[in-house]
Design an enzyme around this catalytic site. Structure first.
Site, PDB file in Angstrom:
ATOM      1  N   CYS A   1     -14.006  -5.907  68.138  1.00  0.00           N
ATOM      2  CA  CYS A   1     -14.831  -5.398  69.235  1.00  0.00           C
ATOM      3  C   CYS A   1     -16.237  -5.986  69.113  1.00  0.00           C
ATOM      4  O   CYS A   1     -16.872  -5.890  68.070  1.00  0.00           O
ATOM      5  CB  CYS A   1     -14.891  -3.875  69.170  1.00  0.00           C
ATOM      6  SG  CYS A   1     -16.129  -3.142  70.260  1.00  0.00           S
ATOM      7  N   GLU A   2     -16.719  -6.592  70.183  1.00  0.00           N
ATOM      8  CA  GLU A   2     -18.025  -7.246  70.112  1.00  0.00           C
ATOM      9  C   GLU A   2     -19.184  -6.261  70.136  1.00  0.00           C
ATOM     10  O   GLU A   2     -20.339  -6.643  69.917  1.00  0.00           O
ATOM     11  CB  GLU A   2     -18.183  -8.254  71.248  1.00  0.00           C
ATOM     12  CG  GLU A   2     -18.331  -7.680  72.627  1.00  0.00           C
ATOM     13  CD  GLU A   2     -18.498  -8.764  73.694  1.00  0.00           C
ATOM     14  OE1 GLU A   2     -19.232  -8.505  74.659  1.00  0.00           O
ATOM     15  OE2 GLU A   2     -17.902  -9.844  73.556  1.00  0.00           O
ATOM     16  N   HIS A   3     -18.898  -4.982  70.391  1.00  0.00           N
ATOM     17  CA  HIS A   3     -19.978  -4.001  70.460  1.00  0.00           C
ATOM     18  C   HIS A   3     -20.317  -3.394  69.104  1.00  0.00           C
ATOM     19  O   HIS A   3     -21.479  -3.034  68.862  1.00  0.00           O
ATOM     20  CB  HIS A   3     -19.601  -2.879  71.434  1.00  0.00           C
ATOM     21  CG  HIS A   3     -19.363  -3.369  72.820  1.00  0.00           C
ATOM     22  ND1 HIS A   3     -18.182  -3.151  73.503  1.00  0.00           N
ATOM     23  CD2 HIS A   3     -20.140  -4.109  73.649  1.00  0.00           C
ATOM     24  CE1 HIS A   3     -18.257  -3.716  74.690  1.00  0.00           C
ATOM     25  NE2 HIS A   3     -19.427  -4.305  74.806  1.00  0.00           N
ATOM     26  N   HIS A   4     -19.319  -3.254  68.236  1.00  0.00           N
ATOM     27  CA  HIS A   4     -19.569  -2.666  66.923  1.00  0.00           C
ATOM     28  C   HIS A   4     -18.998  -3.498  65.773  1.00  0.00           C
ATOM     29  O   HIS A   4     -19.095  -3.114  64.618  1.00  0.00           O
ATOM     30  CB  HIS A   4     -18.972  -1.248  66.851  1.00  0.00           C
ATOM     31  CG  HIS A   4     -19.606  -0.275  67.792  1.00  0.00           C
ATOM     32  ND1 HIS A   4     -19.104  -0.020  69.061  1.00  0.00           N
ATOM     33  CD2 HIS A   4     -20.717   0.497  67.683  1.00  0.00           C
ATOM     34  CE1 HIS A   4     -19.865   0.866  69.664  1.00  0.00           C
ATOM     35  NE2 HIS A   4     -20.850   1.199  68.854  1.00  0.00           N
TER      36      HIS A   4
ATOM     37  N   GLN B   1     -11.496  -6.080  75.375  1.00  0.00           N
ATOM     38  CA  GLN B   1     -10.061  -6.214  75.629  1.00  0.00           C
ATOM     39  C   GLN B   1      -9.763  -6.716  77.033  1.00  0.00           C
ATOM     40  O   GLN B   1      -8.832  -7.501  77.234  1.00  0.00           O
ATOM     41  CB  GLN B   1      -9.357  -4.875  75.384  1.00  0.00           C
ATOM     42  CG  GLN B   1      -7.837  -4.986  75.473  1.00  0.00           C
ATOM     43  CD  GLN B   1      -7.128  -3.720  75.042  1.00  0.00           C
ATOM     44  OE1 GLN B   1      -7.561  -3.051  74.099  1.00  0.00           O
ATOM     45  NE2 GLN B   1      -6.054  -3.348  75.711  1.00  0.00           N
TER      46      GLN B   1
ATOM     47  N   HIS C   1      -8.687   0.620  69.137  1.00  0.00           N
ATOM     48  CA  HIS C   1     -10.031   0.137  68.839  1.00  0.00           C
ATOM     49  C   HIS C   1     -10.609   1.011  67.731  1.00  0.00           C
ATOM     50  O   HIS C   1     -10.804   2.211  67.919  1.00  0.00           O
ATOM     51  CB  HIS C   1     -10.927   0.225  70.074  1.00  0.00           C
ATOM     52  CG  HIS C   1     -10.530  -0.724  71.168  1.00  0.00           C
ATOM     53  ND1 HIS C   1     -11.388  -1.661  71.694  1.00  0.00           N
ATOM     54  CD2 HIS C   1      -9.360  -0.896  71.837  1.00  0.00           C
ATOM     55  CE1 HIS C   1     -10.778  -2.360  72.637  1.00  0.00           C
ATOM     56  NE2 HIS C   1      -9.540  -1.903  72.745  1.00  0.00           N
TER      57      HIS C   1
ATOM     58  N   CYS D   1     -13.543   1.149  66.789  1.00  0.00           N
ATOM     59  CA  CYS D   1     -14.836   1.709  67.179  1.00  0.00           C
ATOM     60  C   CYS D   1     -14.657   3.044  67.903  1.00  0.00           C
ATOM     61  O   CYS D   1     -15.600   3.837  67.995  1.00  0.00           O
ATOM     62  CB  CYS D   1     -15.613   0.726  68.046  1.00  0.00           C
ATOM     63  SG  CYS D   1     -14.667   0.010  69.387  1.00  0.00           S
TER      64      CYS D   1
END
Length: 235
Positions: free
Chosen positions: A123-126, A164, A192, A194
């Site tokens: 996941c590119e956010h976390h 995703q 995920h 996250c």
């Protein structure tokens, strides 16, 4: 619901920090292209590993870890190599799998489905893992592609910081280009970390995304694909 969320986010754009935080916490991507800088490949892999190694050392030291301990002293090096060579290896276009196609000489004109393709992404956010399965299908327009190439395409686009929805679209677009047909579809069902291990910490939930192109937009064809995906496979 998604539309309302996007509207709410747009109202917050005057406060950029709140806006970008909401994007990440709600797992919303901003493009179907992986966001890369123009100078993304000016440094060699070895140079990137050395820089990342130093940054991991700084993170662990800041957290109070003793990097002289035998268990930790090689961790920055291991993490840096893992980032560049493994879990983010799909950022490098040199590693893009070659996808040779062949003439459909046996005139197979029905749907071909490759299901339960393992997905390991991040996941590119976390920067936490995304783990799941992809189901990919196409209807030949005169050419076919080797089965393992479908797995490799999934793996290539998965090995990068991802959203995703974007991953699903990228897989379909790449196969459409390779096969010279719009008749490609992909469904991904993934967990995920996250969501599962932080924040709401819901360990049971998973995320399903789908992209349908060409004939797969027709309800009967879409239903056939979904029925294939639901078939039990046991040997």
């Amino acid at each position: 619901m998604q539309l309302l969320l996007i509207i709410n986010l747009s109202l917050k754009m005057t406060n950029h920090e709140d806006y970008t935080d909401d994007l990440g916490n709600n797992h919303i991507g901003t493009s179907d292209q992986t966001p890369l800088r123009e100078d993304a490949f000016e440094k060699t892999d070895e140079e990137k590993i050395e820089i990342i190694k130093q940054n991991i050392e700084n993170i662990l030291t800041t957290l109070g870890m003793d990097l002289t301990d035998d268990s930790l002293k090689k961790t920055p090096d291991r993490v840096a190599k893992m980032y560049v060579k493994e879990i983010f290896g799909g950022l490098n276009p040199i590693k893009k799998p070659s996808s040779s196609t062949f003439e459909n000489k046996y005139k197979y004109n029905e749907m071909l489905v490759e299901k339960n393709i393992t997905v390991y992404s991040t996941c590119e956010h976390h920067l936490l893992p995304i783990v799941g399965r992809a189901h990919v299908a196409y209807i030949s327009n005169g050419t076919v592609v080797g089965l393992s190439k479908m797995n490799r395409i999934v793996d290539y686009f998965a090995k990068r910081p991802q959203v995703q929805e974007r991953l699903t679209i990228q897989i379909v677009k790449e196969l459409q280009k390779v096969l010279n047909t719009d008749n490609v579809a992909c469904i991904i069902d993934a967990k995920h970390l996250c969501v599962n291990s932080r924040g709401i910490r819901d360990i049971e939930s998973s995320t399903v995304t789908a992209e349908f192109g060409g004939k797969f937009k027709e309800e009967s064809v879409k239903r056939e694909f979904l029925d294939y995906v639901k078939l039990e496979t046991s040997f």
